[in-house]
Design an enzyme around this catalytic site. Sequence first.
Site, mmCIF file in Angstrom:
data_model
loop_
_atom_site.group_PDB
_atom_site.id
_atom_site.type_symbol
_atom_site.label_atom_id
_atom_site.label_comp_id
_atom_site.label_asym_id
_atom_site.label_seq_id
_atom_site.Cartn_x
_atom_site.Cartn_y
_atom_site.Cartn_z
ATOM 1 N N HIS A 180 38.251 47.343 39.343
ATOM 2 C CA HIS A 180 38.377 48.735 39.441
ATOM 3 C C HIS A 180 36.601 49.386 39.644
ATOM 4 C CE1 HIS A 180 40.383 52.803 38.484
ATOM 5 N NE2 HIS A 180 38.875 53.049 38.281
ATOM 6 N N GLU A 181 36.167 48.913 38.779
ATOM 7 C CA GLU A 181 34.890 49.569 38.632
ATOM 8 C C GLU A 181 33.944 49.048 40.020
ATOM 9 O OE1 GLU A 181 34.367 52.097 36.915
ATOM 10 O OE2 GLU A 181 36.073 51.876 35.541
ATOM 11 N N HIS A 184 34.593 51.293 43.016
ATOM 12 C CA HIS A 184 33.971 52.659 42.908
ATOM 13 C C HIS A 184 32.723 52.197 43.366
ATOM 14 C CE1 HIS A 184 36.710 54.851 40.929
ATOM 15 N NE2 HIS A 184 36.605 54.724 39.708
ATOM 16 N N HIS A 190 39.779 57.385 43.476
ATOM 17 C CA HIS A 190 40.979 57.164 42.863
ATOM 18 C C HIS A 190 42.485 57.496 43.938
ATOM 19 C CE1 HIS A 190 38.994 57.732 38.687
ATOM 20 N NE2 HIS A 190 38.974 56.419 38.946
HETATM 21 ZN ZN LIG Z 1 37.959 54.897 38.193
#
Ligand SMILES: [Zn+2]
Length: 301
Positions: A180-181, A184, A190
Amino acid sequence: MKTVLLLVVTLQLALTAPRKIPYVPDVVFPPVPEDARLSSHQMQLLLDTNPDPEVQPGLFQGDMALTSEMYDFWRVGLRWDVMPERKWTNNTVPYVISPLYDTSDYVTIYNAILTINMLTCVKFVPWDGKAKDFLLIWPVKYPQGCWSYVGRFGGPQIVSLQPPDTKGPNCLGGEGRTIHELLHALGIFHEQSRADRDQYIDVKFENIIPEYRNNFNKQSLENTTYNFQYDYDSIMHYGQYFFSKARDQPTIIPKKQNVRLGQRKALSKTDCLKINDLYGCLNKSVYHNRKYRILCDSLGY
Ligand SMILES: [Zn+2]
Protein backbone atom coordinates in the site's frame (compact mmCIF):
# COMPACT_ATOMS: atom_id res chain seq x y z
CA MET A 1 12.80 -21.90 0.53
CA LYS A 2 12.56 -19.56 3.50
CA THR A 3 16.13 -20.43 4.52
CA VAL A 4 17.37 -19.61 1.02
CA LEU A 5 15.52 -16.29 1.08
CA LEU A 6 16.96 -15.46 4.50
CA LEU A 7 20.42 -16.25 3.17
CA VAL A 8 19.89 -14.03 0.15
CA VAL A 9 18.60 -11.25 2.36
CA THR A 10 21.48 -11.57 4.83
CA LEU A 11 23.95 -11.55 1.96
CA GLN A 12 22.29 -8.49 0.48
CA LEU A 13 22.37 -6.73 3.84
CA ALA A 14 26.09 -7.49 4.11
CA LEU A 15 26.70 -6.20 0.61
CA THR A 16 24.71 -3.00 1.01
CA ALA A 17 25.63 -2.15 4.62
CA PRO A 18 28.95 -0.33 4.03
CA ARG A 19 27.37 2.27 1.71
CA LYS A 20 26.78 5.64 3.21
CA ILE A 21 23.09 5.54 4.04
CA PRO A 22 21.91 9.04 4.96
CA TYR A 23 21.32 9.70 8.64
CA VAL A 24 17.61 9.54 9.45
CA PRO A 25 16.55 11.51 12.54
CA ASP A 26 13.99 9.98 14.94
CA VAL A 27 11.58 12.82 14.24
CA VAL A 28 10.88 13.91 10.67
CA PHE A 29 8.59 16.58 9.29
CA PRO A 30 6.77 15.39 6.18
CA PRO A 31 4.93 18.14 4.28
CA VAL A 32 1.22 18.42 4.94
CA PRO A 33 -1.31 20.56 3.02
CA GLU A 34 -2.73 23.53 4.98
CA ASP A 35 -6.14 22.01 5.63
CA ALA A 36 -4.77 18.70 6.90
CA ARG A 37 -2.90 20.36 9.80
CA LEU A 38 -4.33 19.52 13.19
CA SER A 39 -4.26 20.60 16.81
CA SER A 40 -2.98 18.22 19.46
CA HIS A 41 -6.55 17.80 20.75
CA GLN A 42 -7.72 16.69 17.30
CA MET A 43 -4.81 14.28 17.08
CA GLN A 44 -5.62 12.68 20.43
CA LEU A 45 -9.27 12.25 19.46
CA LEU A 46 -8.20 10.32 16.40
CA LEU A 47 -5.73 8.12 18.26
CA ASP A 48 -8.39 7.27 20.86
CA THR A 49 -10.87 5.90 18.32
CA ASN A 50 -8.71 4.61 15.46
CA PRO A 51 -6.15 1.94 16.26
CA ASP A 52 -5.22 1.42 12.61
CA PRO A 53 -1.57 2.32 11.92
CA GLU A 54 -2.54 3.91 8.58
CA VAL A 55 -4.82 6.38 10.35
CA GLN A 56 -2.07 8.60 11.67
CA PRO A 57 -2.73 12.12 12.88
CA GLY A 58 -1.45 15.02 10.87
CA LEU A 59 -0.89 13.41 7.50
CA PHE A 60 -3.10 13.84 4.47
CA GLN A 61 -5.84 11.18 4.45
CA GLY A 62 -3.95 9.50 7.28
CA ASP A 63 -0.89 8.15 5.56
CA MET A 64 0.29 10.47 2.80
CA ALA A 65 2.88 13.21 2.96
CA LEU A 66 2.29 15.74 0.22
CA THR A 67 2.50 19.44 -0.46
CA SER A 68 -0.37 21.85 -1.10
CA GLU A 69 0.77 22.00 -4.72
CA MET A 70 0.37 18.24 -5.15
CA TYR A 71 -2.95 18.37 -3.34
CA ASP A 72 -4.28 20.80 -5.92
CA PHE A 73 -3.50 18.57 -8.86
CA TRP A 74 -3.87 15.03 -7.64
CA ARG A 75 -6.07 12.29 -8.94
CA VAL A 76 -6.27 8.62 -8.15
CA GLY A 77 -2.92 8.40 -9.84
CA LEU A 78 -0.77 11.54 -9.98
CA ARG A 79 -1.06 13.49 -13.22
CA TRP A 80 2.26 13.12 -14.99
CA ASP A 81 1.28 15.85 -17.46
CA VAL A 82 0.97 18.29 -14.54
CA MET A 83 3.84 16.94 -12.44
CA PRO A 84 6.21 14.94 -14.62
CA GLU A 85 8.96 15.19 -11.99
CA ARG A 86 6.92 13.00 -9.62
CA LYS A 87 7.24 10.00 -11.92
CA TRP A 88 10.17 7.68 -11.28
CA THR A 89 12.66 7.89 -14.14
CA ASN A 90 12.93 4.82 -16.36
CA ASN A 91 10.35 3.12 -14.14
CA THR A 92 13.19 2.48 -11.69
CA VAL A 93 12.88 3.03 -7.94
CA PRO A 94 16.12 2.68 -5.97
CA TYR A 95 15.56 1.72 -2.32
CA VAL A 96 17.31 1.17 0.99
CA ILE A 97 15.73 -0.99 3.68
CA SER A 98 16.77 0.22 7.12
CA PRO A 99 19.27 -1.99 8.96
CA LEU A 100 17.15 -1.28 12.07
CA TYR A 101 14.55 -3.86 10.98
CA ASP A 102 14.99 -7.40 12.21
CA THR A 103 15.36 -10.13 9.61
CA SER A 104 11.72 -11.24 9.46
CA ASP A 105 10.54 -7.63 8.96
CA TYR A 106 13.20 -7.19 6.31
CA VAL A 107 11.90 -10.30 4.52
CA THR A 108 8.31 -8.95 4.67
CA ILE A 109 9.39 -5.67 3.04
CA TYR A 110 11.58 -7.47 0.52
CA ASN A 111 8.68 -9.79 -0.46
CA ALA A 112 6.47 -6.75 -1.13
CA ILE A 113 9.15 -5.34 -3.42
CA LEU A 114 9.59 -8.67 -5.23
CA THR A 115 5.81 -8.86 -5.77
CA ILE A 116 5.63 -5.46 -7.49
CA ASN A 117 8.79 -6.21 -9.49
CA MET A 118 7.30 -9.47 -10.74
CA LEU A 119 3.84 -8.16 -11.67
CA THR A 120 4.74 -4.81 -13.25
CA CYS A 121 7.36 -3.12 -15.40
CA VAL A 122 8.26 -0.89 -12.43
CA LYS A 123 11.55 -2.06 -10.98
CA PHE A 124 12.62 -1.48 -7.39
CA VAL A 125 16.42 -1.85 -7.28
CA PRO A 126 18.84 -1.68 -4.33
CA TRP A 127 20.27 1.83 -4.10
CA ASP A 128 23.74 1.97 -5.65
CA GLY A 129 24.94 4.71 -3.31
CA LYS A 130 24.87 7.20 -6.17
CA ALA A 131 21.33 7.73 -7.44
CA LYS A 132 20.02 11.09 -6.22
CA ASP A 133 16.42 9.99 -5.70
CA PHE A 134 15.64 6.87 -3.69
CA LEU A 135 13.34 5.41 -1.04
CA LEU A 136 14.50 5.06 2.53
CA ILE A 137 12.25 2.41 4.02
CA TRP A 138 12.58 3.23 7.68
CA PRO A 139 10.96 2.71 11.12
CA VAL A 140 10.87 6.45 11.94
CA LYS A 141 9.84 7.28 15.50
CA TYR A 142 7.65 10.28 14.65
CA PRO A 143 5.28 10.45 12.92
CA GLN A 144 4.93 6.72 13.60
CA GLY A 145 2.82 4.32 11.60
CA CYS A 146 2.63 3.39 7.94
CA TRP A 147 2.97 6.41 5.66
CA SER A 148 4.59 7.58 2.46
CA TYR A 149 5.13 10.52 0.17
CA VAL A 150 3.12 10.42 -3.06
CA GLY A 151 5.21 9.94 -6.16
CA ARG A 152 8.91 10.73 -6.45
CA PHE A 153 9.72 13.60 -4.15
CA GLY A 154 13.38 14.19 -4.98
CA GLY A 155 16.37 13.10 -2.88
CA PRO A 156 16.15 10.51 -0.13
CA GLN A 157 12.45 9.90 0.52
CA ILE A 158 11.07 8.12 3.55
CA VAL A 159 8.54 5.30 3.50
CA SER A 160 7.63 4.80 7.15
CA LEU A 161 6.83 1.24 8.21
CA GLN A 162 6.45 0.80 11.93
CA PRO A 163 7.65 -2.64 13.08
CA PRO A 164 5.50 -4.96 15.23
CA ASP A 165 5.41 -4.31 18.96
CA THR A 166 3.60 -5.73 21.97
CA LYS A 167 0.26 -4.32 20.75
CA GLY A 168 0.34 -6.05 17.35
CA PRO A 169 1.85 -6.30 13.92
CA ASN A 170 1.44 -2.62 12.92
CA CYS A 171 2.70 -2.21 9.35
CA LEU A 172 4.56 -5.49 8.97
CA GLY A 173 2.12 -8.29 9.82
CA GLY A 174 2.14 -9.20 6.13
CA GLU A 175 3.42 -7.62 2.94
CA GLY A 176 0.10 -5.82 2.20
CA ARG A 177 0.68 -2.59 4.11
CA THR A 178 4.15 -2.28 2.62
CA ILE A 179 2.62 -2.68 -0.84
CA HIS A 180 0.00 0.00 0.00
CA GLU A 181 2.69 2.52 0.99
CA LEU A 182 4.90 1.64 -1.98
CA LEU A 183 1.93 2.33 -4.26
CA HIS A 184 1.63 5.81 -2.73
CA ALA A 185 5.37 6.24 -3.42
CA LEU A 186 4.65 5.33 -7.05
CA GLY A 187 2.02 8.11 -7.21
CA ILE A 188 -1.25 6.32 -6.45
CA PHE A 189 -3.95 7.68 -4.10
CA HIS A 190 -6.88 6.10 -2.26
CA GLU A 191 -9.58 4.39 -4.32
CA GLN A 192 -12.54 6.00 -2.51
CA SER A 193 -11.36 9.48 -3.63
CA ARG A 194 -12.63 8.84 -7.15
CA ALA A 195 -15.13 11.37 -8.46
CA ASP A 196 -17.60 8.59 -9.28
CA ARG A 197 -17.39 6.84 -5.91
CA ASP A 198 -20.95 7.79 -4.82
CA GLN A 199 -22.26 5.26 -7.31
CA TYR A 200 -20.44 2.55 -5.37
CA ILE A 201 -20.28 3.56 -1.71
CA ASP A 202 -22.18 5.69 0.81
CA VAL A 203 -19.94 7.90 2.91
CA LYS A 204 -21.51 8.41 6.36
CA PHE A 205 -20.21 11.89 7.10
CA GLU A 206 -22.09 11.98 10.41
CA ASN A 207 -19.94 9.09 11.67
CA ILE A 208 -16.60 10.67 10.73
CA ILE A 209 -14.67 12.68 13.30
CA PRO A 210 -15.54 16.20 12.00
CA GLU A 211 -11.94 17.33 11.54
CA TYR A 212 -11.29 14.38 9.24
CA ARG A 213 -14.27 14.79 6.92
CA ASN A 214 -11.92 16.33 4.33
CA ASN A 215 -10.20 12.96 4.05
CA PHE A 216 -13.34 11.72 2.32
CA ASN A 217 -13.49 14.46 -0.31
CA LYS A 218 -13.97 13.43 -3.91
CA GLN A 219 -11.86 14.73 -6.74
CA SER A 220 -13.46 16.60 -9.62
CA LEU A 221 -13.52 15.03 -13.05
CA GLU A 222 -11.60 18.02 -14.38
CA ASN A 223 -8.35 16.75 -12.98
CA THR A 224 -9.03 13.06 -12.71
CA THR A 225 -9.34 10.14 -15.06
CA TYR A 226 -10.16 6.54 -14.26
CA ASN A 227 -9.26 3.84 -16.67
CA PHE A 228 -10.63 1.00 -14.58
CA GLN A 229 -13.85 -0.05 -12.84
CA TYR A 230 -14.33 1.04 -9.22
CA ASP A 231 -12.44 -1.49 -7.13
CA TYR A 232 -13.83 -2.51 -3.73
CA ASP A 233 -10.99 -5.02 -3.46
CA SER A 234 -8.28 -2.41 -3.92
CA ILE A 235 -5.43 -2.44 -1.43
CA MET A 236 -5.80 1.38 -1.72
CA HIS A 237 -9.43 1.50 -0.47
CA TYR A 238 -10.20 2.69 3.07
CA GLY A 239 -11.72 0.23 5.50
CA GLN A 240 -15.32 0.66 6.64
CA TYR A 241 -14.41 2.25 9.99
CA PHE A 242 -11.49 4.51 9.03
CA PHE A 243 -11.68 7.87 10.88
CA SER A 244 -14.86 6.83 12.69
CA LYS A 245 -16.09 8.61 15.83
CA ALA A 246 -16.66 5.22 17.43
CA ARG A 247 -15.59 1.72 16.59
CA ASP A 248 -19.14 0.57 15.81
CA GLN A 249 -20.06 3.45 13.47
CA PRO A 250 -19.02 2.78 9.87
CA THR A 251 -17.81 5.71 7.80
CA ILE A 252 -18.21 3.90 4.48
CA ILE A 253 -20.98 1.52 3.45
CA PRO A 254 -20.62 -0.26 0.11
CA LYS A 255 -23.69 -0.14 -2.15
CA LYS A 256 -22.93 -3.62 -3.40
CA GLN A 257 -23.71 -6.53 -1.11
CA ASN A 258 -21.14 -8.98 0.18
CA VAL A 259 -18.07 -6.89 -0.45
CA ARG A 260 -15.40 -6.17 2.09
CA LEU A 261 -13.44 -2.96 2.14
CA GLY A 262 -9.94 -2.14 3.25
CA GLN A 263 -8.13 -5.39 2.54
CA ARG A 264 -4.39 -5.07 3.12
CA LYS A 265 -3.38 -8.58 2.11
CA ALA A 266 -2.41 -8.27 -1.53
CA LEU A 267 -2.64 -6.27 -4.74
CA SER A 268 -6.00 -6.67 -6.46
CA LYS A 269 -6.15 -7.38 -10.20
CA THR A 270 -7.11 -3.73 -10.76
CA ASP A 271 -4.34 -2.37 -8.49
CA CYS A 272 -1.90 -4.38 -10.56
CA LEU A 273 -3.33 -3.04 -13.84
CA LYS A 274 -3.39 0.48 -12.41
CA ILE A 275 0.38 0.47 -11.74
CA ASN A 276 1.07 -1.02 -15.16
CA ASP A 277 -1.16 1.58 -16.79
CA LEU A 278 0.32 4.52 -14.84
CA TYR A 279 3.88 3.52 -15.79
CA GLY A 280 3.13 2.75 -19.43
CA CYS A 281 3.78 -0.99 -19.15
CA LEU A 282 0.63 -1.86 -21.11
CA ASN A 283 1.49 0.30 -24.14
CA LYS A 284 5.08 -0.81 -24.55
CA SER A 285 4.14 -3.51 -27.06
CA VAL A 286 1.45 -6.10 -27.74
CA TYR A 287 3.67 -8.61 -25.96
CA HIS A 288 3.97 -6.44 -22.82
CA ASN A 289 0.25 -5.69 -22.83
CA ARG A 290 -0.54 -9.42 -22.91
CA LYS A 291 2.15 -10.31 -20.38
CA TYR A 292 1.07 -7.83 -17.70
CA ARG A 293 -2.65 -8.45 -18.22
CA ILE A 294 -2.12 -12.21 -17.74
CA LEU A 295 0.02 -11.60 -14.64
CA CYS A 296 -2.56 -9.23 -13.10
CA ASP A 297 -5.42 -11.58 -13.99
CA SER A 298 -3.76 -14.34 -12.02
CA LEU A 299 -4.22 -12.46 -8.72
CA GLY A 300 -6.77 -13.59 -6.14
CA TYR A 301 -8.66 -10.32 -5.54
ZN1 LIG B 1 -2.85 5.19 2.08
